[in-house]
Design an enzyme around this catalytic site. Structure first.
Site, PDB file in Angstrom:
ATOM      1  N   THR A  79       0.821  -1.221   0.000  1.00  0.00           N
ATOM      2  CA  THR A  79       0.000   0.000   0.000  1.00  0.00           C
ATOM      3  C   THR A  79       0.851   1.265   0.000  1.00  0.00           C
ATOM      4  OG1 THR A  79      -0.097   0.158   2.413  1.00  0.00           O
ATOM      5  CG2 THR A  79      -1.737  -1.233   1.330  1.00  0.00           C
TER       6      THR A  79
ATOM      7  N   ASP B  79      19.255  10.064  -0.846  1.00  0.00           N
ATOM      8  CA  ASP B  79      18.701   9.466   0.358  1.00  0.00           C
ATOM      9  C   ASP B  79      19.411  10.062   1.572  1.00  0.00           C
ATOM     10  OD1 ASP B  79      18.478   7.558   2.656  1.00  0.00           O
ATOM     11  OD2 ASP B  79      17.293   6.409   1.212  1.00  0.00           O
TER      12      ASP B  79
END
Length: 211
Positions: A110, A202
């Site tokens: 999800t 990142d």
């Protein structure tokens, strides 16, 4: 485009340090130090509304009634793990602040963030909160962190990030219109992988040297 709740740091020092931070050749040591320094500079703006009172101080020349912080309780809450890089900068500006921690993982199907760890000061509901994370991309993690703090009774919540995507800011403005957002720079967009462009990569890997 954004509401008055969004505060973008239009400051030469922040802009200069962010440019070095974005450079892929910047070392882990320098990256970590810059994150802390920029965090300190943004904290200066994010604490501009702290209430003041006065106290009598004896200077070398006389006694004077002078401004001092009114003892407002304050907590900084990093989103693990990258948010840890900003904590030192905040504490250098507000040494008496308490530190809470919130950790999240993202559901692979999800893509929704879920809180797996949350350790806060016992009186966190009585404190002003600054949630810190280097990046505001989609806004999912920040949304979840703010929601978690509200569940714990917190009312005065701010979010502090180094770099944000317009999509993330717009999402937070919809779901948490009461939260002030302090950001070093607003970048162009999110790419198809959810990374901020031009961004800085990142942040967690670059802070901790894990890539």
């Amino acid at each position: 485009m954004f509401s008055e709740k969004v505060h973008v740091m239009n400051h030469p020092l922040v802009a200069h340090k962010l440019t070095i931070l974005r450079d892929k050749n910047t070392s882990v040591k320098d990256f970590r130090e810059l994150v802390s320094e920029i965090g300190m500079l943004i904290t200066y703006e994010a604490t501009r509304d702290l209430p003041l009172t006065t106290k009598v101080v004896e200077t070398p020349l006389c006694k004077a009634e002078l401004p001092t912080l009114a003892g407002k309780k304050f907590a900084v809450v990093p989103i693990l793990r990258a948010g840890l890089g900003l904590v030192d900068g905040v504490l250098r500006m507000v040494p008496s602040a308490r530190v809470g921690h919130i950790g999240m993982f993202r559901d692979e199907e999800t893509l929704e963030p879920h809180v797996y760890f949350c350790k806060m000061p016992k009186d966190v509901a009585d404190r002003d909160i600054i949630i810190v994370d280097p990046m505001l991309a989609t806004g999912g993690s920040a949304d979840a962190a703010i929601t978690e703090m509200k569940k714990r009774g917190c009312h005065n919540i701010k979010l502090m990030v180094l770099v944000a995507a317009p999509e993330g800011i717009e999402h937070l403005q919809k779901v948490h219109p009461d939260v002030d957002i302090y950001v070093g720079a607003v970048d162009d967009h999110l790419n198809e992988h959810g990374y901020i462009v031009p961004g800085l990569g990142d942040a967690g890997d670059r802070i901790f040297g894990t890539k």
